[in-house]
Enzyme design. Structure first.
Site, mmCIF file in Angstrom:
data_model
loop_
_atom_site.group_PDB
_atom_site.id
_atom_site.type_symbol
_atom_site.label_atom_id
_atom_site.label_comp_id
_atom_site.label_asym_id
_atom_site.label_seq_id
_atom_site.Cartn_x
_atom_site.Cartn_y
_atom_site.Cartn_z
ATOM 1 N N ASN A 213 25.825 4.235 14.701
ATOM 2 C CA ASN A 213 25.891 3.009 16.352
ATOM 3 C C ASN A 213 26.628 2.310 16.160
ATOM 4 O O ASN A 213 27.541 2.683 14.880
ATOM 5 C CB ASN A 213 23.932 3.232 16.479
ATOM 6 C CG ASN A 213 23.465 1.506 15.344
ATOM 7 O OD1 ASN A 213 24.197 1.158 14.993
ATOM 8 N ND2 ASN A 213 22.610 2.695 14.922
ATOM 9 N N ASP A 282 17.034 6.640 15.619
ATOM 10 C CA ASP A 282 15.546 7.655 16.213
ATOM 11 C C ASP A 282 15.891 8.903 16.157
ATOM 12 O O ASP A 282 14.490 9.739 15.843
ATOM 13 C CB ASP A 282 15.443 7.676 17.315
ATOM 14 C CG ASP A 282 15.253 5.627 18.344
ATOM 15 O OD1 ASP A 282 14.725 5.198 17.209
ATOM 16 O OD2 ASP A 282 15.986 5.530 18.845
ATOM 17 N N ASP A 309 9.064 6.007 12.873
ATOM 18 C CA ASP A 309 9.452 4.705 13.685
ATOM 19 C C ASP A 309 9.001 3.495 12.727
ATOM 20 O O ASP A 309 7.850 3.678 12.350
ATOM 21 C CB ASP A 309 8.327 4.961 14.529
ATOM 22 C CG ASP A 309 8.927 3.807 15.960
ATOM 23 O OD1 ASP A 309 9.469 2.856 15.111
ATOM 24 O OD2 ASP A 309 8.658 3.889 17.447
ATOM 25 N N ILE A 310 9.994 3.107 12.229
ATOM 26 C CA ILE A 310 9.674 1.451 10.688
ATOM 27 C C ILE A 310 9.047 1.072 11.575
ATOM 28 O O ILE A 310 7.530 0.695 11.362
ATOM 29 C CB ILE A 310 10.976 1.497 10.514
ATOM 30 C CG1 ILE A 310 12.047 2.422 10.262
ATOM 31 C CG2 ILE A 310 10.187 0.241 9.573
ATOM 32 C CD1 ILE A 310 13.473 1.933 9.488
ATOM 33 N N LEU A 311 9.425 0.210 13.206
ATOM 34 C CA LEU A 311 8.736 -0.912 13.182
ATOM 35 C C LEU A 311 7.667 -0.741 13.698
ATOM 36 O O LEU A 311 6.533 -1.234 13.465
ATOM 37 C CB LEU A 311 9.576 -1.929 14.675
ATOM 38 C CG LEU A 311 8.967 -2.616 15.371
ATOM 39 C CD1 LEU A 311 8.916 -3.752 14.411
ATOM 40 C CD2 LEU A 311 9.976 -3.248 16.412
ATOM 41 N N LYS A 340 7.923 -2.987 24.524
ATOM 42 C CA LYS A 340 7.677 -2.300 23.128
ATOM 43 C C LYS A 340 7.235 -3.572 22.215
ATOM 44 O O LYS A 340 6.929 -2.713 21.395
ATOM 45 C CB LYS A 340 9.815 -2.730 22.515
ATOM 46 C CG LYS A 340 9.897 -1.922 21.063
ATOM 47 C CD LYS A 340 11.266 -2.253 21.256
ATOM 48 C CE LYS A 340 11.989 -1.890 20.013
ATOM 49 N NZ LYS A 340 13.511 -1.815 19.768
#
Length: 401
Positions: A213, A282, A309-311, A340
């Site tokens: 990204n 992702d 999904d780290i968070l 979120k």
């Protein structure tokens, strides 16, 4: 307040240069080590000897006048400065700063320093109101440069209006307030352990191709540097960045989302604050080819699988940590931010619309809104990423206390 501080006082060529003598005297009497840089034009309005006597330091005008062979003067001063103050700042000097020109000692030092910069403009009322000057000042403000607004009154040219250099007492008070604010926040996170992620993760398809990204890592690096300055013990987990590492910060370099996931989880239990500013991929290719995929006339299909999904994982494992997430959106910012925040069990979420000018990836500025479980905390205007970092961490420190 100013004792022991190194202030570089830049004086550019305008009639208001005579006021710089009084300002220099006040700064020196307050205990600051004042180093004066004058442009050649400024030296036609006021004698360098006057400033040398008041500051008790040599006044530098010529960039090639290197009296001390052990250092390069403009780099030495740029590195030593706690603050660079340009007063008066002419329209010409402001234009040089906005466009990154470096053709004399003062403009070169301004380009080389990483210290905070403060500018006190002084010029004719019509010059000050000119769209080019206003745009240049706006550009500098977006980079985090602070302005001491000029006064309104009788100008040397005979006009009455805005453009008169702020009085030395006013500029001195702003300088004092700057260091008061800086000192008051310098220990806000003393003893805290902070982990920051930054950059954009990269997932390889083959040895020469990958998906990633546009994240530059600038926001995460600014947060790490600011947290360190506020007294925290900081670990920066960075992916694919090309930025200079902040001093005093432990850096862990990773490439993929999986590597970042492991690096963060291995350190999570010991942290007080975790800030997930990185833009992670992702998905990753199911198969990573060891050799370059050769071009053919047929189409190619690449199958992707979901990355961890780290968070979300951090939100599930959270015990005592204060967890801050980021959301880069293109529409319905508040809706997606609050969604979120709830789904990932964050304590605070920083959201921005990356389609806005100056607020996307790779910029030096950003425009963000801060949310917690009660809703909007604060909507910040377009600011430098360093200024935004300070606001985020001040609010975090307040909530922790």
């Amino acid at each position: 307040m100013l004792k022991g501080k190194t202030i570089v006082l830049g004086i550019s060529g305008g009639i208001a240069a005579y006021k710089a003598a009084s300002l220099c005297s006040k700064l020196a009497q307050a205990g600051a080590s004042v180093h004066v840089i004058m442009t050649e034009s400024a030296a036609k309005f006021i004698q360098p000897l006057t400033l040398q006597t008041l500051s008790r330091n040599p006044v530098i005008i010529d960039i090639f006048d290197e009296e001390d062979a052990a250092v390069v003067s403009h780099i030495d001063l740029a590195d030593r400065a706690d603050l660079v103050l340009v007063a008066p700042a002419t329209a010409n000097m402001i234009a040089k700063m906005a466009h990154g020109l470096a053709d004399d000692m003062l403009s070169t030092t301004l380009l080389a320093t990483t210290a905070p910069i403060m500018v006190a403009p002084a010029m004719n009322v019509h010059m000050y109101a000119h769209p080019a000057v206003q745009q240049n000042m706006k550009t500098l403000q977006q980079r985090g440069i602070q302005f001491v607004s000029p006064g309104t009154g009788q100008l040397a040219c005979g006009y009455v209006g805005e453009g008169r250099l702020a009085e030395p007492e006013t500029i001195f008070d702003v300088v004092e307030q700057h260091f008061l604010t800086f000192n008051s926040s310098s220990q806000l996170l003393q003893g805290k352990r902070v982990l920051v992620t930054a950059g954009g993760t990269l997932e390889r398809i083959d040895p020469v191709r990958y998906i990633t990204n546009d994240s530059s890592g600038k926001m995460g690096f600014a947060l790490a540097e600011t947290a360190s300055r506020m007294g925290a013990d900081v670990v920066l987990v960075s992916a694919n960045t090309h930025l200079s590492l902040p001093e005093g910060v432990e850096n862990v370099s990773v490439e993929t989302t999986e590597e970042m996931y492991q690096a963060v989880l291995n350190r999570y239990e010991k942290m007080d604050i975790v800030i997930k500013a990185a833009a992670v991929s992702d998905y990753r290719p199911v198969q990573q080819y060891k050799q370059k995929i050769k071009k053919s006339d047929d189409s190619i299909t690449i199958t992707f699988q979901k990355n961890p999904d780290i968070l979300k994982k951090l939100g599930e494992l959270k015990t005592h940590q204060f967890l801050i997430g980021f959301a880069a959106e293109t529409n319905n910012v508040e809706h997606y931010a609050l969604e979120k925040l709830k789904n990932k069990n964050c304590d605070m979420l920083v959201a921005n619309d990356v389609t806005l000018p100056g607020a996307g990836f790779g910029t030096d500025t950003n425009k963000v809104s801060l949310y917690d479980k009660m809703g909007l905390i604060e909507e910040l205007p377009l600011l430098s990423k360093e200024q935004i970092s300070e606001q985020i961490l001040k609010i975090t420190a307040s909530k922790l206390s």
